[in-house]
Design a protein around this motif. Structure first.
Motif, PDB file in Angstrom:
ATOM      1  N   VAL A 103     -54.713  56.982 143.937  1.00  0.00           N
ATOM      2  CA  VAL A 103     -55.544  55.929 143.072  1.00  0.00           C
ATOM      3  C   VAL A 103     -56.716  56.816 142.677  1.00  0.00           C
ATOM      4  O   VAL A 103     -57.149  56.284 141.711  1.00  0.00           O
ATOM      5  CB  VAL A 103     -56.440  54.633 144.055  1.00  0.00           C
ATOM      6  CG1 VAL A 103     -55.121  53.875 144.427  1.00  0.00           C
ATOM      7  CG2 VAL A 103     -57.266  55.393 145.257  1.00  0.00           C
ATOM      8  N   TYR A 104     -56.734  57.885 142.886  1.00  0.00           N
ATOM      9  CA  TYR A 104     -57.636  58.775 142.003  1.00  0.00           C
ATOM     10  C   TYR A 104     -56.982  59.078 140.537  1.00  0.00           C
ATOM     11  O   TYR A 104     -57.727  59.282 139.665  1.00  0.00           O
ATOM     12  CB  TYR A 104     -57.885  60.173 142.755  1.00  0.00           C
ATOM     13  CG  TYR A 104     -58.604  61.019 142.012  1.00  0.00           C
ATOM     14  CD1 TYR A 104     -60.079  61.016 142.089  1.00  0.00           C
ATOM     15  CD2 TYR A 104     -58.173  62.263 141.176  1.00  0.00           C
ATOM     16  CE1 TYR A 104     -60.792  61.878 141.379  1.00  0.00           C
ATOM     17  CE2 TYR A 104     -59.103  63.035 140.644  1.00  0.00           C
ATOM     18  CZ  TYR A 104     -60.437  62.634 140.543  1.00  0.00           C
ATOM     19  OH  TYR A 104     -61.185  63.743 140.261  1.00  0.00           O
TER      20      TYR A 104
ATOM     21  N   TYR B  63     -55.104  53.928 138.117  1.00  0.00           N
ATOM     22  CA  TYR B  63     -56.303  52.633 138.142  1.00  0.00           C
ATOM     23  C   TYR B  63     -55.321  51.481 139.022  1.00  0.00           C
ATOM     24  O   TYR B  63     -54.339  51.016 138.290  1.00  0.00           O
ATOM     25  CB  TYR B  63     -56.703  52.223 136.821  1.00  0.00           C
ATOM     26  CG  TYR B  63     -57.488  51.056 136.938  1.00  0.00           C
ATOM     27  CD1 TYR B  63     -58.781  51.352 137.598  1.00  0.00           C
ATOM     28  CD2 TYR B  63     -57.126  49.815 136.496  1.00  0.00           C
ATOM     29  CE1 TYR B  63     -59.511  50.013 137.695  1.00  0.00           C
ATOM     30  CE2 TYR B  63     -57.768  48.778 136.704  1.00  0.00           C
ATOM     31  CZ  TYR B  63     -59.150  48.952 137.318  1.00  0.00           C
ATOM     32  OH  TYR B  63     -59.856  47.684 137.278  1.00  0.00           O
TER      33      TYR B  63
ATOM     34  N   GLN C 275     -55.507  47.595 139.861  1.00  0.00           N
ATOM     35  CA  GLN C 275     -56.579  46.381 139.869  1.00  0.00           C
ATOM     36  C   GLN C 275     -56.132  45.604 141.212  1.00  0.00           C
ATOM     37  O   GLN C 275     -54.914  45.175 141.354  1.00  0.00           O
ATOM     38  CB  GLN C 275     -55.983  45.664 138.512  1.00  0.00           C
ATOM     39  CG  GLN C 275     -56.725  44.103 138.688  1.00  0.00           C
ATOM     40  CD  GLN C 275     -58.143  44.328 138.122  1.00  0.00           C
ATOM     41  OE1 GLN C 275     -58.385  45.350 137.264  1.00  0.00           O
ATOM     42  NE2 GLN C 275     -59.056  43.582 138.764  1.00  0.00           N
TER      43      GLN C 275
ATOM     44  N   LYS D 179     -60.090  50.347 150.020  1.00  0.00           N
ATOM     45  CA  LYS D 179     -60.575  50.434 148.451  1.00  0.00           C
ATOM     46  C   LYS D 179     -60.737  48.983 147.862  1.00  0.00           C
ATOM     47  O   LYS D 179     -61.478  49.060 147.051  1.00  0.00           O
ATOM     48  CB  LYS D 179     -59.139  51.061 147.612  1.00  0.00           C
ATOM     49  CG  LYS D 179     -59.164  52.419 147.925  1.00  0.00           C
ATOM     50  CD  LYS D 179     -60.009  53.393 147.301  1.00  0.00           C
ATOM     51  CE  LYS D 179     -60.181  53.724 146.037  1.00  0.00           C
ATOM     52  NZ  LYS D 179     -61.124  54.360 145.411  1.00  0.00           N
TER      53      LYS D 179
ATOM     54  N   TYR E  64     -64.026  48.007 145.904  1.00  0.00           N
ATOM     55  CA  TYR E  64     -63.967  47.490 144.625  1.00  0.00           C
ATOM     56  C   TYR E  64     -64.695  46.274 144.785  1.00  0.00           C
ATOM     57  O   TYR E  64     -65.421  45.770 143.596  1.00  0.00           O
ATOM     58  CB  TYR E  64     -62.469  47.328 144.285  1.00  0.00           C
ATOM     59  CG  TYR E  64     -62.080  46.644 143.084  1.00  0.00           C
ATOM     60  CD1 TYR E  64     -62.203  47.497 141.757  1.00  0.00           C
ATOM     61  CD2 TYR E  64     -61.992  45.366 142.516  1.00  0.00           C
ATOM     62  CE1 TYR E  64     -62.074  47.106 140.454  1.00  0.00           C
ATOM     63  CE2 TYR E  64     -61.394  44.957 141.708  1.00  0.00           C
ATOM     64  CZ  TYR E  64     -61.685  45.720 140.394  1.00  0.00           C
ATOM     65  OH  TYR E  64     -61.524  45.129 139.125  1.00  0.00           O
TER      66      TYR E  64
END
Length: 155
Positions: free
Chosen positions: A90-91, A94, A96, A147, A151
């Protein structure tokens, strides 16, 4: 006869001896050692509690390279590698986060839960490879959950 004596004699323990060894490890190594560490940490607040809450570290459930054991069991090894791999992913990509991804993450944790639970209740005996791969899947799932919480809090 304990596990070290069996290894020194070059013989492997039987299933009943394995169960006795596991029970002894649960009762003595995990329980008493952790109670002692917790008690010492209450007396000395600067004491590091990471030894208690990271992993049980049973030798028969831990990968071994040469004569050295990994610092955590095979399931935790898989979980750490899975979570770390997801964070690297995920670095660069991206993601959602939505309900579908969060549901998938929860479902990814279920194999580890069922493997550990069926082994705990004695329905079957798991092996290190299965523990590792269920831990790997759960690690990715836990990474997604962490995450997604981050988020949700930030955005």
């Amino acid at each position: 006869m304990d596990n070290q004596n069996l290894q020194a004699n070059g013989s492997s323990p039987s299933k009943s001896q394995n169960k006795e060894i596991l029970q002894a490890n649960k009762n003595s190594a995990f329980g008493l050692q952790n109670k002692k560490i917790l008690q010492e940490s209450m007396e000395d607040p600067d004491k590091n509690l990471s030894k208690v809450f990271i992993c049980h570290r049973l030798p028969e459930r831990t990968f071994k390279v040469g004569n050295r054991y990994f610092p955590v069991c095979s399931r935790c090894t898989g979980m750490y590698i899975g979570a770390f791999s997801y964070y690297i992913f995920v670095y660069f990509v991206y993601v959602q986060y939505n309900t579908t991804i969060i549901l998938a993450a929860v479902l990814m944790i279920l194999p580890t839960f069922s493997d550990g639970l069926t082994q705990f209740f004695g329905f079957r005996e798991s092996n290190n490879v299965l523990r590792f791969f269920t831990g790997l899947i759960a690690g990715v799932g836990l990474g997604i959950l962490v995450k997604s919480i981050k988020y949700g809090l930030l955005y």
